[in-house]
Design an enzyme around this catalytic site. Structure first.
Site, short mmCIF file in Angstrom:
data_model
loop_
_atom_site.label_atom_id
_atom_site.label_comp_id
_atom_site.label_asym_id
_atom_site.label_seq_id
_atom_site.Cartn_x
_atom_site.Cartn_y
_atom_site.Cartn_z
N GLY A 88 1.34 -2.89 -6.21
CA GLY A 88 1.25 -1.57 -5.58
C GLY A 88 -0.13 -0.97 -5.80
O GLY A 88 -1.10 -1.33 -5.14
N GLY A 89 -0.24 -0.08 -6.77
CA GLY A 89 -1.47 0.69 -7.01
C GLY A 89 -2.74 -0.15 -7.03
O GLY A 89 -3.74 0.21 -6.40
N SER B 116 3.39 -2.72 -12.04
CA SER B 116 2.23 -2.52 -12.91
C SER B 116 1.42 -3.80 -13.16
O SER B 116 0.91 -4.00 -14.26
CB SER B 116 2.66 -1.89 -14.23
OG SER B 116 3.17 -0.58 -14.00
N GLU C 57 11.91 1.85 -3.96
CA GLU C 57 11.69 3.22 -3.50
C GLU C 57 12.55 3.52 -2.28
O GLU C 57 12.98 4.67 -2.07
CB GLU C 57 10.19 3.45 -3.21
CG GLU C 57 9.43 3.58 -4.52
CD GLU C 57 7.98 3.13 -4.49
OE1 GLU C 57 7.40 3.00 -3.40
OE2 GLU C 57 7.43 2.90 -5.59
N TRP D 127 0.82 -1.22 0.00
CA TRP D 127 0.00 0.00 0.00
C TRP D 127 0.85 1.27 0.00
O TRP D 127 0.32 2.37 -0.11
CB TRP D 127 -0.95 -0.02 1.21
CG TRP D 127 -2.18 -0.85 0.97
CD1 TRP D 127 -2.32 -1.87 0.06
CD2 TRP D 127 -3.44 -0.76 1.64
NE1 TRP D 127 -3.57 -2.41 0.13
CE2 TRP D 127 -4.29 -1.74 1.09
CE3 TRP D 127 -3.94 0.05 2.66
CZ2 TRP D 127 -5.61 -1.93 1.51
CZ3 TRP D 127 -5.25 -0.13 3.08
CH2 TRP D 127 -6.07 -1.11 2.52
N LYS D 128 2.15 1.13 0.19
CA LYS D 128 3.04 2.30 0.22
C LYS D 128 2.50 3.34 1.21
O LYS D 128 1.92 2.95 2.22
CB LYS D 128 3.23 2.86 -1.19
CG LYS D 128 3.60 1.75 -2.19
CD LYS D 128 4.08 2.25 -3.52
CE LYS D 128 4.39 1.05 -4.41
NZ LYS D 128 5.04 1.41 -5.65
N GLU E 11 11.13 -6.79 -9.20
CA GLU E 11 10.39 -5.60 -9.60
C GLU E 11 11.30 -4.69 -10.43
O GLU E 11 12.10 -3.92 -9.86
CB GLU E 11 9.92 -4.82 -8.35
CG GLU E 11 8.97 -5.60 -7.47
CD GLU E 11 8.08 -4.66 -6.66
OE1 GLU E 11 6.86 -4.82 -6.74
OE2 GLU E 11 8.61 -3.77 -5.97
N GLY F 213 4.61 1.46 -11.12
CA GLY F 213 3.74 2.62 -11.20
C GLY F 213 3.70 3.29 -12.55
O GLY F 213 3.18 4.40 -12.67
N HIS G 157 12.70 -2.51 -1.01
CA HIS G 157 11.89 -2.00 -2.12
C HIS G 157 12.68 -0.92 -2.85
O HIS G 157 13.42 -0.15 -2.23
CB HIS G 157 10.57 -1.43 -1.60
CG HIS G 157 9.61 -1.12 -2.71
ND1 HIS G 157 9.71 0.04 -3.44
CD2 HIS G 157 8.60 -1.83 -3.24
CE1 HIS G 157 8.76 0.03 -4.38
NE2 HIS G 157 8.08 -1.09 -4.28
P1 PGA Z 1 2.82 -0.90 -8.86
O1 PGA Z 1 3.89 -1.02 -7.67
O2 PGA Z 1 2.02 -2.19 -8.85
O3 PGA Z 1 1.99 0.30 -8.51
O4 PGA Z 1 3.59 -0.76 -10.13
C1 PGA Z 1 4.53 -2.24 -7.37
C2 PGA Z 1 5.44 -2.06 -6.20
O5 PGA Z 1 6.09 -1.01 -6.07
O6 PGA Z 1 5.56 -2.97 -5.35
#
Ligand code: PGA
Length: 255
Positions: free
Chosen positions: A237-238, A216, A102, A14-15, A170, A176, A100
């Site tokens: 993620g999203g 994605s 990020e 969920w970030k 990833e 994203g 991750h």
């Molecule tokens: P995303 O993110 O599905 O929004 O591309 C994946 C993630 O960062 O784990």
């Protein structure tokens, strides 16, 4: 998927999204899981740390695991703003994402940092979801496999096994962005991850480690991506913020 493959795992990251009211989304996910997916696929939700305990309470005994999105390598101490693996465990978490992209990018986390965090997760009894993946520049330079091999070697601690380690591939450029690698590209990287895991966790354990694809993933591409050899699930993620999308992805595993 052969019978000795581990049960797939679809994990939602969920970030920095989610408030108390988001428990509604969790309730919808839980209802959909109970109806059609339980026993076929494991689910995990990694909400922000503020929601871990409440979500773990809601999902106790449901087959849905709750996870943190990061942990500190130390058990306690003067590290303002950080969360120890033990605290996540105390809040009812079963998983923690480490490394991750990020965090590698914005918090400058190195492979050694990620490894120390995964070790902390293992010491406290959490399953570490260790993320690896190349940037766009690295892919364009033909360095994808080397980068992934190096991250695996540097980030996966000794003592890892099928029960305490999940690897998420990833590609940074796919997160994203709506872009995804081809099925053939995913197959190539996952095969290399599986082969390299043999040297890290041993030949018997490597088959038990779940290797997730992330970046994605959507209901519309899940079946294709999840059908690739050595893909044992997804890190989402999203699309994990919308119950119907997350369940749609998990349904790619419906027998
Ligand atoms: P995303 O993110 O599905 O929004 O591309 C994946 C993630 O960062 O784990």
């Amino acid at each position: 998927m052969s019978v000795d493959r581990p049960r797939p795992l679809v994990a939602g990251n969920w970030k920095m999204n989610g408030l108390k009211a988001s428990a509604e989304v969790l309730d919808q996910i839980k209802a959909g899981y109970d109806d059609a997916l339980k026993g076929r696929v494991d689910l995990a939700i990694c909400p922000p740390a503020t929601l871990v305990a409440a979500f773990a309470e809601k999902t106790a005994g449901s087959g849905i695991g709750i996870g943190g999105q990061d942990c500190h390598a130390k058990e306690s101490g003067a590290y303002t703003g950080n969360i120890a693996a033990k605290m996540l465990k105390d809040g009812g978490a079963a998983y923690v994402i480490v490394g991750h992209s990020e965090r590698r990018q914005y918090e400058r986390e190195t492979d050694a940092d990620v490894r120390a965090k995964a070790e902390a997760a293992h010491r406290t009894g959490l399953i570490a979801i260790v993320c690896v993946g190349e940037t766009k520049d690295e892919r364009e330079a033909g360095r994808t496999l080397d980068v992934v091999r190096g991250q695996l070697k540097g980030s996966v601690p000794e003592g890892s096994n099928g029960g305490n380690l999940v690897v998420a591939y990833e590609p940074v450029w796919a997160i994203g962005t709506g872009l995804t690698p081809t099925a053939a590209d995913v197959a190539e990287v996952h095969k290399v991850i599986r082969e390299n895991l043999a040297g890290i966790v041993g030949p018997a354990e490597q088959a038990k480690v779940r290797i997730l694809y992330g970046g994605s993933v959507k209901p519309s591409n899940a079946a294709e991506l999840m059908g690739v050899a050595d893909v044992d699930g997804a890190l989402v993620g999203g699309a994990s913020l919308v119950a119907s999308d997350f369940l749609g992805i998990a349904s790619a595993y419906r027998a």
